[in-house]
Write an enzyme that holds these catalytic residues in place. Structure first.
Site, PDB file in Angstrom:
ATOM      1  N   TYR A 149      12.017   5.054   5.862  1.00 29.07           N
ATOM      2  CA  TYR A 149      11.357   3.858   5.326  1.00 29.07           C
ATOM      3  C   TYR A 149      12.321   2.670   5.217  1.00 29.07           C
ATOM      4  O   TYR A 149      11.983   1.547   5.612  1.00 29.07           O
ATOM      5  CB  TYR A 149      10.788   4.215   3.955  1.00 29.07           C
ATOM      6  CG  TYR A 149      10.007   3.128   3.261  1.00 29.07           C
ATOM      7  CD1 TYR A 149       8.673   2.892   3.574  1.00 29.07           C
ATOM      8  CD2 TYR A 149      10.598   2.344   2.260  1.00 29.07           C
ATOM      9  CE1 TYR A 149       7.950   1.907   2.911  1.00 29.07           C
ATOM     10  CE2 TYR A 149       9.884   1.361   1.597  1.00 29.07           C
ATOM     11  CZ  TYR A 149       8.562   1.144   1.917  1.00 29.07           C
ATOM     12  OH  TYR A 149       7.845   0.159   1.269  1.00 29.07           O
ATOM     13  N   LYS A 153      11.926  -0.905   7.134  1.00 29.47           N
ATOM     14  CA  LYS A 153      11.737  -2.178   6.421  1.00 29.47           C
ATOM     15  C   LYS A 153      12.843  -3.177   6.757  1.00 29.47           C
ATOM     16  O   LYS A 153      12.597  -4.390   6.808  1.00 29.47           O
ATOM     17  CB  LYS A 153      11.658  -1.927   4.916  1.00 29.47           C
ATOM     18  CG  LYS A 153      10.367  -1.217   4.500  1.00 29.47           C
ATOM     19  CD  LYS A 153       9.141  -2.052   4.826  1.00 29.47           C
ATOM     20  CE  LYS A 153       7.860  -1.457   4.283  1.00 29.47           C
ATOM     21  NZ  LYS A 153       6.685  -2.304   4.513  1.00 29.47           N
TER      22      LYS A 153
HETATM   23  N1  LIG Z   1       4.203  -0.336  -3.903  1.00 30.33           N
HETATM   24  C1  LIG Z   1       5.467  -0.658  -3.815  1.00 30.33           C
HETATM   25  O1  LIG Z   1       6.273  -0.422  -4.746  1.00 30.33           O
HETATM   26  C2  LIG Z   1       5.988  -1.350  -2.582  1.00 30.33           C
HETATM   27  C3  LIG Z   1       7.293  -1.877  -2.617  1.00 30.33           C
HETATM   28  C4  LIG Z   1       7.784  -2.526  -1.502  1.00 30.33           C
HETATM   29  C5  LIG Z   1       6.999  -2.666  -0.372  1.00 30.33           C
HETATM   30  N2  LIG Z   1       5.746  -2.137  -0.351  1.00 30.33           N
HETATM   31  C6  LIG Z   1       4.965  -2.299   0.872  1.00 30.33           C
HETATM   32  O2  LIG Z   1       3.762  -2.968   0.568  1.00 30.33           O
HETATM   33  C7  LIG Z   1       2.774  -2.611   1.527  1.00 30.33           C
HETATM   34  C8  LIG Z   1       1.512  -2.163   0.805  1.00 30.33           C
HETATM   35  O3  LIG Z   1       1.812  -1.013   0.039  1.00 30.33           O
HETATM   36  P1  LIG Z   1       0.965  -0.599  -1.236  1.00 30.33           P
HETATM   37  O4  LIG Z   1       1.921  -0.045  -2.221  1.00 30.33           O
HETATM   38  O5  LIG Z   1       0.049  -1.689  -1.609  1.00 30.33           O
HETATM   39  O6  LIG Z   1       0.184   0.673  -0.613  1.00 30.33           O
HETATM   40  P2  LIG Z   1      -1.356   1.109  -0.686  1.00 30.33           P
HETATM   41  O7  LIG Z   1      -1.366   2.512  -0.181  1.00 30.33           O
HETATM   42  O8  LIG Z   1      -1.960   0.816  -1.998  1.00 30.33           O
HETATM   43  O9  LIG Z   1      -2.044   0.164   0.408  1.00 30.33           O
HETATM   44  C9  LIG Z   1      -1.717   0.291   1.753  1.00 30.33           C
HETATM   45  C10 LIG Z   1      -2.961   0.048   2.592  1.00 30.33           C
HETATM   46  O10 LIG Z   1      -2.544   0.128   3.969  1.00 30.33           O
HETATM   47  C11 LIG Z   1      -3.514   0.869   4.669  1.00 30.33           C
HETATM   48  N3  LIG Z   1      -2.888   1.473   5.851  1.00 30.33           N
HETATM   49  C12 LIG Z   1      -1.959   2.464   5.883  1.00 30.33           C
HETATM   50  N4  LIG Z   1      -1.662   2.755   7.156  1.00 30.33           N
HETATM   51  C13 LIG Z   1      -2.416   1.936   7.935  1.00 30.33           C
HETATM   52  C14 LIG Z   1      -2.551   1.772   9.333  1.00 30.33           C
HETATM   53  N5  LIG Z   1      -1.882   2.544  10.200  1.00 30.33           N
HETATM   54  N6  LIG Z   1      -3.392   0.813   9.790  1.00 30.33           N
HETATM   55  C15 LIG Z   1      -4.096   0.066   8.924  1.00 30.33           C
HETATM   56  N7  LIG Z   1      -4.036   0.184   7.601  1.00 30.33           N
HETATM   57  C16 LIG Z   1      -3.196   1.122   7.106  1.00 30.33           C
HETATM   58  C17 LIG Z   1      -4.034   1.903   3.685  1.00 30.33           C
HETATM   59  O11 LIG Z   1      -5.312   2.400   4.068  1.00 30.33           O
HETATM   60  C18 LIG Z   1      -4.059   1.097   2.395  1.00 30.33           C
HETATM   61  O12 LIG Z   1      -5.309   0.473   2.226  1.00 30.33           O
HETATM   62  C19 LIG Z   1       3.398  -1.511   2.395  1.00 30.33           C
HETATM   63  O13 LIG Z   1       3.902  -2.087   3.584  1.00 30.33           O
HETATM   64  C20 LIG Z   1       4.536  -1.000   1.540  1.00 30.33           C
HETATM   65  O14 LIG Z   1       5.586  -0.466   2.315  1.00 30.33           O
HETATM   66  C21 LIG Z   1       5.211  -1.473  -1.431  1.00 30.33           C
END
Ligand SMILES: NC(=O)c1ccc[n+]([C@@H]2O[C@H](COP(=O)([O-])OP(=O)(O)OC[C@H]3O[C@@H](n4cnc5c(N)ncnc54)[C@H](O)[C@@H]3O)[C@@H](O)[C@H]2O)c1
Length: 262
Positions: A149, A153
């Protein structure tokens, strides 16, 4: 800040950070396309926001190109793309991390972001305007026990800079937001599985708390808006001060609150 008359697409828009971005963009006047591989949840949110839902698995370029064509036919030319589709990773020892897990994370988080940016961005360049905001992570900026990951990123942060240079003369801005630990369904699931400790996530940030999805959406909206018209190629952390805090451990940790902290 208004997005009146603007058309926005959010990949991964059905949940977490992506859903918060959809809500904020719509509340500020944008017509929003919720693009997600979970179509049922995308449709539920799209109904609520008077937008549209698009079935999209970001892992292939062809699917992103089809989605871009579909949104343009139904709503019109896309002004804003937010790439929030992504999956988290189990914090395993490097030698225990299954190869399939590495491929899955790189396929969705890195190549998926590239596919969406190129499919939608290419159309923006032909019109000479547009703003792309990628969702990277603080994991792309520091070493962590997330061996697939974190590099994926870091690649998102670098591809953001490369695309900003590539498309600047074509009127398309490309910026990244790097969230810190944000309480979303994905992070909640990792906490429930014992893969993250919420007390440590809070303790190790300068502000002593996690980030909300709205905190991230505010930064995304700013970078997507005309207020950021001279900003391209940056990576904006929204991390409650996580990046500045851990190095203080070598000096006994962060100082306690002085006076009446909130
Ligand atoms: N939650 C955290 O602490 C955090 C921190 C840093 C970065 N992020 C990043 O933020 C983004 C959103 O994460 P989140 O925590 O809201 O997760 P989440 O699981 O709540 O939402 C992610 C969404 O992406 C969709 N998804 C996953 N794979 C997919 C694909 N191949 N095609 C289309 N849609 C797809 C899922 O169905 C889901 O609706 C991600 O890129 C994650 O890496 C999250």
């Amino acid at each position: 800040m208004t997005f009146e008359g603007r058309i926005a697409v959010v990949t991964g828009g059905a949940s977490g950070i992506g859903a918060a971005c959809c809500r904020m963009l719509a509340a500020r006047g944008a017509r929003v396309a919720v693009a997600d591989r979970d179509l049922a949840r995308a449709e539920a949110l799209a109904r609520e926001l008077n937008g549209i839902a698009v079935a999209l698995d970001v892992a292939t370029l062809a699917a992103n190109e089809n989605a871009a064509a579909e949104v343009e036919t139904v709503l019109g030319p896309v002004d804003i793309l937010v790439t929030s589709a992504g999956v988290l990773q189990r914090p395993l020892r490097a030698e225990d991390l299954p190869e399939a897990d590495v491929h899955e994370v790189v396929r969705i988080d890195q190549i998926g972001t590239w596919n969406s940016a190129v499919a939608f961005g290419a159309r923006m360049t032909r019109r000479g305007r547009g703003s792309v905001v990628t969702i990277a992570s603080i994991a792309g900026m520091r070493s962590m026990p997330l061996h697939a990951y974190a590099p994926a990123k870091a690649a998102v942060i670098e591809m953001t800079r490369c695309l900003a240079a590539e498309w600047g003369r074509s009127g398309v801005r490309v910026n990244a937001v790097s969230p810190g630990f944000t309480l979303t369904p994905a992070l909640s699931a990792a906490i429930a599985a014992g893969e993250r400790d919420p007390a440590l996530l809070e303790e190790n940030s300068a502000l002593g708390r996690m980030v909300t999805t709205d905190d991230v959406a505010e930064a995304v909206c700013f970078l997507a808006s005309d207020a950021a018209r001279s900003i391209t190629g940056i990576n904006l952390p929204v991390d409650a001060g996580w990046l500045v805090a851990p190095s203080w451990a070598s000096y006994g940790g962060l100082p306690p609150a002085r006076g009446n902290a909130p």
